[in-house]
Design an enzyme around this catalytic site. Structure first.
Site, short mmCIF file in Angstrom:
data_model
loop_
_atom_site.label_atom_id
_atom_site.label_comp_id
_atom_site.label_asym_id
_atom_site.label_seq_id
_atom_site.Cartn_x
_atom_site.Cartn_y
_atom_site.Cartn_z
CG ASP A 33 -67.85 22.05 -79.43
OD1 ASP A 33 -67.73 21.62 -80.59
OD2 ASP A 33 -67.10 21.73 -78.49
CE LYS A 71 -64.27 14.00 -79.72
NZ LYS A 71 -63.52 15.14 -79.21
CG ASN A 114 -60.89 27.90 -81.35
OD1 ASN A 114 -59.92 27.91 -82.09
ND2 ASN A 114 -62.07 27.47 -81.73
CB ALA A 158 -62.14 23.88 -88.83
CE LYS A 208 -68.94 48.58 -78.96
NZ LYS A 208 -68.46 49.86 -78.52
CE LYS A 221 -67.15 14.77 -83.34
NZ LYS A 221 -66.93 16.19 -83.52
N PRO A 239 -73.87 23.04 -85.62
CG PRO A 239 -73.87 23.59 -87.87
CD PRO A 239 -74.06 24.18 -86.50
CB ILE A 260 -68.59 20.57 -90.14
CG1 ILE A 260 -69.20 21.95 -89.82
CG2 ILE A 260 -68.29 20.46 -91.63
CD1 ILE A 260 -68.22 23.10 -89.90
O1 C5P Z 1 -66.18 16.98 -80.91
P1 C5P Z 1 -64.89 17.64 -81.19
O2 C5P Z 1 -65.01 19.13 -81.36
O3 C5P Z 1 -63.79 17.28 -80.27
O4 C5P Z 1 -64.46 17.03 -82.61
C1 C5P Z 1 -63.33 17.46 -83.30
C2 C5P Z 1 -63.48 17.14 -84.75
O5 C5P Z 1 -64.77 17.46 -85.21
C3 C5P Z 1 -62.54 17.99 -85.61
O6 C5P Z 1 -62.21 17.25 -86.75
C4 C5P Z 1 -63.39 19.19 -85.95
O7 C5P Z 1 -62.96 19.81 -87.15
C5 C5P Z 1 -64.75 18.56 -86.10
N1 C5P Z 1 -65.88 19.43 -85.74
C6 C5P Z 1 -66.73 19.84 -86.72
N2 C5P Z 1 -67.82 20.63 -86.39
C7 C5P Z 1 -68.04 20.97 -85.11
C8 C5P Z 1 -67.16 20.54 -84.09
C9 C5P Z 1 -66.10 19.77 -84.44
O8 C5P Z 1 -66.50 19.54 -87.88
N3 C5P Z 1 -69.09 21.71 -84.81
#
Ligand code: C5P
Length: 398
Positions: free
Chosen positions: A278, A338, A210, A274, A288, A342, A304, A306
């Protein structure tokens, strides 16, 4: 201010006579002052008078073998804690802005990694000149501090802004600046910050990623470090230079980022800034991928989370877990949801609906905790980092 070493650059302005008094005042406060005099500066004050007042030899030549053994100019700036340019003419300000290094003073200013404080002194029209103002803005953006100029009667008989600040005030401002730099309220804390995008490889040369630049996460990591926290920055691929942190761990994928976070525990603070992908590729191809003439399907497997993993750890959960929520709609509701989903402590929601955040210098934050919410308005990413770190400091010190 015992033993603080100031490299004092005197450039060519009538206000140079005030430099002598400034050196005297600095020494009264136990600063160690070494001076560099430019050629035009020496038209106003003599090396002899500066040497007598500073108690140290004066440097002026770039290519003098006696003064400058090999890389002497870098040495000069290395042995100082701070560089002061007073008076600073429009000329030296423009040289700093454009990176011109054609004498000892300007070369030192380019070769240093120490804080620079500029005390302008010039005629009001020169100060207000558009190019001077542009250059001043450039210097400020580069993190150079300014003291003055003041308004008043000028040596040329005109009245206006451009007078050099008085010695007593210059010294007070320098002391304030040093106190601010020495402010280390997080010195007993450790922090982990994630930043930038992740790259999820499809085959050895192609990936899903991204637009995240990493700027916000880097600014937060640097600010935490600046406030004294031992900070580990875990960064996906970005084009940013290495920031001043205790440890930088470069990763590519979300899995690697999670591993690096776990390996960096225990920590008191974790800021997950970061933009983690997803999903990763379930059926990653080891060589390749070649065109087949047919459409191809990629199966995506969830990465996962994080932030969630760290927030829900039974042991070694950081005391303060902070995440971001990049949203295109219902910012407030989604950020609140969120936070509880989380299990983190704070969420900084930002609206990315018109791609106005990724890779930009500014951010508009909706700040959410379990107790309250706040709208921060448009700010630079550095200001967001400052405001967030102030909140972290208050939270952890109470
Ligand atoms: O669910 P979403 O991606 O919107 O959540 C954003 C928050 O979750 C950010 O703080 C991002 O760094 C963290 N995040 C993460 N691991 C992921 C997806 C998002 O730590 N796989």
């Amino acid at each position: 201010m015992e033993n603080k070493k100031i490299l004092f650059i005197i450039t060519g302005g009538i206000a140079a006579y005030k430099s002598l008094e400034t050196i005297r005042e600095l020494r009264r406060d136990n600063f160690n002052v070494t001076c560099v005099l430019t050629k035009s500066g020496s038209e106003f004050v003599t090396p002899l008078s500066i040497e007598s007042i500073s108690g140290n030899r004066v440097y002026s030549e770039l290519f003098d073998l006696n003064e400058e053994h090999k890389m002497g100019h870098i040495q000069l700036s290395r042995m100082s804690d701070l560089i002061l340019v007073a008076p600073a003419t429009a000329n030296i300000i423009s040289k700093i802005a454009y990176g011109i290094a054609d004498d000892l003073a300007s070369t030192l200013l380019m070769a240093t990694d120490k804080p620079i404080i500029v005390v302008p002194a010039m005629n009001v029209r020169m100060w207000l000149n558009k190019s001077t103002q542009r250059n001043v803005e450039t210097l400020k953006k580069d993190g150079i501090e300014f003291i003055g100029p003041e308004s008043g009667e000028m040596a040329c008989g005109e009245y206006g802004e451009g007078r050099m600040t008085e010695p007593g005030k210059i010294v007070d401002e320098i002391k304030k600046y040093i106190d601010k730099q020495n402010f280390r309220p997080l010195k007993n804390q450790t922090a982990i910050v994630t930043a930038g995008p992740t790259r999820e490889m499809i085959d050895p040369v192609r990936f899903i990623s991204n637009e995240s630049s990493g700027k916000q996460g880097y600014a937060i990591a640097e600010m935490l470090q600046h406030l004294g926290a031992k900070t580990t920055l875990i960064s996906g691929p970005t084009s940013l230079g290495a920031p001043k942190v205790t440890k930088l761990i470069n990763v590519h994928s979300a899995d690697q980022m999670l591993d690096a976070c776990e390996a960096s525990l225990p920590a008191d603070i974790a800021v997950c800034a970061a933009a983690v992908a997803d999903y990763k590729i379930a059926n990653k191809i080891s060589s390749k991928f070649k065109k087949t003439g047919n459409d191809q399907k990629i199966t995506l497997q969830e990465n996962p989370d994080i932030l969630e993993r760290l927030s829900k750890r039974n042991s070694l959960r950081p005391k303060l877990m902070i995440g971001f929520a990049a949203e295109t709609e219902n910012l407030q509701d989604n950020a609140i949801k969120k936070l509880s989903k989380k299990g983190c402590d704070w969420i900084l929601g930002n609206n990315v609906s018109d791609n106005n955040v990724f890779n930009q210098e500014t951010n508009k934050i909706f700040f959410v905790t379990k107790q309250y919410t706040e709208k921060w308005g448009l700010m630079s990413k550095k200001e967001v980092a400052q405001k967030l770190c102030k909140k972290i400091t208050t939270h952890l010190n109470h």
